[in-house]
Design a protein around this motif. Structure first.
Motif, PDB file in Angstrom:
ATOM      1  N   ASP A  54       0.859  -1.256  -0.074  1.00  0.00           N
ATOM      2  CA  ASP A  54       0.134  -0.060  -0.039  1.00  0.00           C
ATOM      3  C   ASP A  54       0.770   1.203   0.115  1.00  0.00           C
ATOM      4  OD1 ASP A  54      -2.427   0.851  -0.110  1.00  0.00           O
ATOM      5  OD2 ASP A  54      -3.106  -0.239   1.543  1.00  0.00           O
ATOM      6  N   TRP A  55       0.136   2.249  -0.468  1.00  0.00           N
ATOM      7  CA  TRP A  55       0.679   3.730  -0.346  1.00  0.00           C
ATOM      8  C   TRP A  55       0.526   4.219   0.946  1.00  0.00           C
ATOM      9  CZ3 TRP A  55      -2.113   5.899  -5.239  1.00  0.00           C
ATOM     10  CH2 TRP A  55      -1.714   5.075  -6.329  1.00  0.00           C
ATOM     11  N   ASN A  56       1.434   4.586   1.603  1.00  0.00           N
ATOM     12  CA  ASN A  56       1.264   5.146   3.132  1.00  0.00           C
ATOM     13  C   ASN A  56       1.897   6.769   3.369  1.00  0.00           C
ATOM     14  OD1 ASN A  56       1.826   1.947   3.403  1.00  0.00           O
ATOM     15  ND2 ASN A  56       0.159   2.592   4.664  1.00  0.00           N
ATOM     16  N   GLN A  57       1.370   7.100   4.369  1.00  0.00           N
ATOM     17  CA  GLN A  57       1.942   8.589   4.451  1.00  0.00           C
ATOM     18  C   GLN A  57       2.777   8.326   5.732  1.00  0.00           C
ATOM     19  OE1 GLN A  57      -1.034  11.661   5.487  1.00  0.00           O
ATOM     20  NE2 GLN A  57       0.185  11.930   7.239  1.00  0.00           N
ATOM     21  N   ARG A  58       3.819   9.099   5.737  1.00  0.00           N
ATOM     22  CA  ARG A  58       4.773   9.274   7.081  1.00  0.00           C
ATOM     23  C   ARG A  58       4.006   9.276   8.390  1.00  0.00           C
ATOM     24  NH1 ARG A  58       7.507  14.266   6.459  1.00  0.00           N
ATOM     25  NH2 ARG A  58       6.404  15.061   8.001  1.00  0.00           N
ATOM     26  N   ASP A  59       4.462   8.713   9.031  1.00  0.00           N
ATOM     27  CA  ASP A  59       3.755   8.655  10.540  1.00  0.00           C
ATOM     28  C   ASP A  59       3.914  10.056  11.218  1.00  0.00           C
ATOM     29  OD1 ASP A  59       2.518   8.203  13.043  1.00  0.00           O
ATOM     30  OD2 ASP A  59       3.899   6.349  13.348  1.00  0.00           O
ATOM     31  N   SER A  60       2.782  10.737  11.062  1.00  0.00           N
ATOM     32  CA  SER A  60       2.740  12.192  11.445  1.00  0.00           C
ATOM     33  C   SER A  60       2.750  12.339  13.005  1.00  0.00           C
ATOM     34  CB  SER A  60       1.607  12.979  11.042  1.00  0.00           C
ATOM     35  OG  SER A  60       0.291  12.366  11.607  1.00  0.00           O
ATOM     36  N   VAL A 117      10.883  12.025  -1.276  1.00  0.00           N
ATOM     37  CA  VAL A 117      11.493  12.895  -0.036  1.00  0.00           C
ATOM     38  C   VAL A 117      10.856  12.374   1.324  1.00  0.00           C
ATOM     39  CG1 VAL A 117      11.403  14.969  -1.076  1.00  0.00           C
ATOM     40  CG2 VAL A 117       9.465  14.479   0.304  1.00  0.00           C
ATOM     41  N   GLY A 118      10.189  10.988   1.300  1.00  0.00           N
ATOM     42  CA  GLY A 118       9.697  10.365   2.743  1.00  0.00           C
ATOM     43  C   GLY A 118       8.425  10.957   3.307  1.00  0.00           C
ATOM     44  N   LEU A 119       7.775  11.911   2.509  1.00  0.00           N
ATOM     45  CA  LEU A 119       6.650  12.005   3.069  1.00  0.00           C
ATOM     46  C   LEU A 119       5.483  10.899   3.001  1.00  0.00           C
ATOM     47  CD1 LEU A 119       4.238  14.265   3.746  1.00  0.00           C
ATOM     48  CD2 LEU A 119       4.253  14.920   1.340  1.00  0.00           C
ATOM     49  N   CYS A 120       5.738   9.967   1.912  1.00  0.00           N
ATOM     50  CA  CYS A 120       5.011   8.875   1.566  1.00  0.00           C
ATOM     51  C   CYS A 120       5.968   7.752   1.545  1.00  0.00           C
ATOM     52  CB  CYS A 120       4.270   9.013   0.260  1.00  0.00           C
ATOM     53  SG  CYS A 120       2.813  10.057   0.334  1.00  0.00           S
ATOM     54  N   ARG A 121       5.388   6.510   1.980  1.00  0.00           N
ATOM     55  CA  ARG A 121       6.228   5.396   2.033  1.00  0.00           C
ATOM     56  C   ARG A 121       5.407   4.286   1.282  1.00  0.00           C
ATOM     57  NH1 ARG A 121       7.307   4.626   7.843  1.00  0.00           N
ATOM     58  NH2 ARG A 121       8.860   2.900   7.249  1.00  0.00           N
ATOM     59  N   PHE A 122       6.123   3.198   0.869  1.00  0.00           N
ATOM     60  CA  PHE A 122       5.404   1.969   0.024  1.00  0.00           C
ATOM     61  C   PHE A 122       5.505   1.144   1.074  1.00  0.00           C
ATOM     62  CE2 PHE A 122       4.161  -1.375  -2.350  1.00  0.00           C
ATOM     63  CZ  PHE A 122       3.283  -1.047  -3.382  1.00  0.00           C
ATOM     64  N   GLY A 123       4.422   0.582   1.773  1.00  0.00           N
ATOM     65  CA  GLY A 123       4.377  -0.183   2.931  1.00  0.00           C
ATOM     66  C   GLY A 123       4.023  -1.759   2.328  1.00  0.00           C
ATOM     67  N   MET A 124       4.751  -2.391   3.063  1.00  0.00           N
ATOM     68  CA  MET A 124       4.313  -4.141   2.686  1.00  0.00           C
ATOM     69  C   MET A 124       3.998  -4.542   4.423  1.00  0.00           C
ATOM     70  SD  MET A 124       4.805  -4.525  -0.354  1.00  0.00           S
ATOM     71  CE  MET A 124       4.664  -6.203  -0.267  1.00  0.00           C
ATOM     72  N   PHE A 125       2.923  -5.222   4.228  1.00  0.00           N
ATOM     73  CA  PHE A 125       2.301  -5.969   5.398  1.00  0.00           C
ATOM     74  C   PHE A 125       2.074  -7.356   5.443  1.00  0.00           C
ATOM     75  CE2 PHE A 125       1.014  -1.422   4.763  1.00  0.00           C
ATOM     76  CZ  PHE A 125       1.304  -0.813   5.830  1.00  0.00           C
ATOM     77  N   ARG A 126       2.466  -8.193   6.320  1.00  0.00           N
ATOM     78  CA  ARG A 126       2.269  -9.527   6.289  1.00  0.00           C
ATOM     79  C   ARG A 126       1.564 -10.113   7.732  1.00  0.00           C
ATOM     80  NH1 ARG A 126       3.788 -14.753   7.535  1.00  0.00           N
ATOM     81  NH2 ARG A 126       3.730 -16.469   5.963  1.00  0.00           N
ATOM     82  N   ALA A 127       0.352 -10.831   7.695  1.00  0.00           N
ATOM     83  CA  ALA A 127      -0.117 -11.108   9.089  1.00  0.00           C
ATOM     84  C   ALA A 127      -0.503 -12.695   8.780  1.00  0.00           C
ATOM     85  CB  ALA A 127      -1.199 -10.084   9.530  1.00  0.00           C
ATOM     86  N   VAL A 128      -0.596 -13.269  10.005  1.00  0.00           N
ATOM     87  CA  VAL A 128      -1.271 -14.593   9.923  1.00  0.00           C
ATOM     88  C   VAL A 128      -2.638 -14.474  10.823  1.00  0.00           C
ATOM     89  CG1 VAL A 128      -0.943 -17.115  10.245  1.00  0.00           C
ATOM     90  CG2 VAL A 128       0.847 -15.763   9.603  1.00  0.00           C
ATOM     91  N   ARG A 129      -3.482 -15.382  10.298  1.00  0.00           N
ATOM     92  CA  ARG A 129      -4.920 -15.331  11.267  1.00  0.00           C
ATOM     93  C   ARG A 129      -4.727 -16.233  12.131  1.00  0.00           C
ATOM     94  NH1 ARG A 129      -9.423 -15.290  13.321  1.00  0.00           N
ATOM     95  NH2 ARG A 129     -11.554 -14.989  12.273  1.00  0.00           N
TER      96      ARG A 129
END
Length: 307
Positions: free
Chosen positions: A189-195, A294-306
């Motif tokens: 996903d497209w993500n914003q920097r943690d404000s 410039v780091g305002l947005c980041r491309f995040g990857m997430f993995r979770a197990v149910r």
């Protein structure tokens, strides 16, 4: 005089750009936006079957635009550990677009894929592009209120759909709810920097407002924030794994603009209206490149197990 004329044109185009924004209003506004892009075929012509960014390697290197998109799917499979799953495993592709990733998952890995999108036109086009022997089917559904019962799928897969979701906590819970116990969730996903750690300054807030308003996004989550929401569902087994693929995907933004230059056939195929519509997206693509660069947005990857 020429400079004044040029400045007037630029100012006029800027005003049109700002006041013709496709702001998020409801799920219908998202569906309508994608219906329009699918009906005229412009997005498919330039971006191909995979309406997401490409993976250009680590470190990134020059690569064919469409090949990078295919590589992204395979890299995401490996990162999520999905290549270890047996053929016939059931996969829900949330926000499947016109089915590019779904077809790879079904054809190359033997998964039984159900792709969902809120756009009826995308479903129609996905069905047209999918050969009968490929085990992938498509339907209209809302990721905020999935129609499937609990524990329906071995894998839930999602690429770049999160920014369209108005309530990230509900979105996180729905993704995990439909997973079988022991099933795997993999999200890109497209993500914003943690404000919370570094508040946005004035120009950053303006850029983020354009990234939201121009492409029907209600809000961006941060990588840290969305991982916390997944964890807060109490449906995960162990910790949520995250990664940052900003550098691997960064070339795709300028590459997408370059497609319009090296493929002038689009101007002939879609005429002046199509050219204007395509040209209108260039400022947003440049703002995306700026934000991720410039780091305002980041491309995040997430993995979770149910659990």
């Amino acid at each position: 005089m020429n400079i004044i004329w040029l400045l007037t044109v630029v100012l006029g185009l800027g005003i049109i750009y700002l006041f013709s924004a496709r702001r998020y209003q409801s799920s219908d506004s998202v569906a309508n936006a994608y219906d329009e892009w699918t009906q005229d075929g412009i997005l498919e012509f330039y971006w191909g079957e995979h309406i997401h960014l490409g993976h250009y390697g680590t470190p990134p290197k020059p690569k064919d635009f469409r090949a990078a998109k295919v590589d992204f799917v395979h890299e995401m499979v490996r990162w999520g550990g999905l290549e270890k799953l047996p053929r016939g495993a059931s996969v829900l592709d949330v926000g499947c677009g016109i089915g590019g990733s779904s077809r790879i998952l079904a054809r190359d890995y033997g998964f039984n894929v159900t792709g969902i999108t809120i756009s009826p036109e995308q479903v129609k086009r996905a069905q047209e592009l999918t050969a009968p022997e490929i085990p992938a089917k498509f339907q209209v559904d809302d990721a905020m209120n999935l129609s499937f019962p609990d524990a329906s799928f071995d894998v839930v897969w999602c690429i770049e759909a999160g920014p369209h979701m108005p309530d990230k906590a509900v979105f996180a819970k729905e993704l995990l709810r439909v997973l079988k116990p022991g099933g795997v969730l993999v999200v890109a996903d497209w993500n914003q920097r943690d404000s919370r750690k570094q508040p946005l300054v004035l120009w950053e807030r303006w850029v983020m407002r354009q990234l939201l308003d121009q492409w029907a996004h209600p809000k961006f989550a941060s990588i840290e924030g969305f991982a916390e929401l997944l964890q807060a569902t109490a449906l995960t087994q162990g910790a949520v794994t995250t990664s940052d693929w900003t550098q691997e995907t960064l070339p795709a933004w300028l590459d997408s603009i370059w497609q319009g230059i090296i493929r002038p056939k689009g101007l002939i195929s879609f005429g002046l209206p199509g050219f204007i519509k395509s040209l209108r997206e260039v400022p947003t693509l440049l703002l995306m490149r700026l934000a991720f660069g410039v780091g305002l947005c980041r491309f995040g990857m997430f993995r979770a197990v149910r659990a």
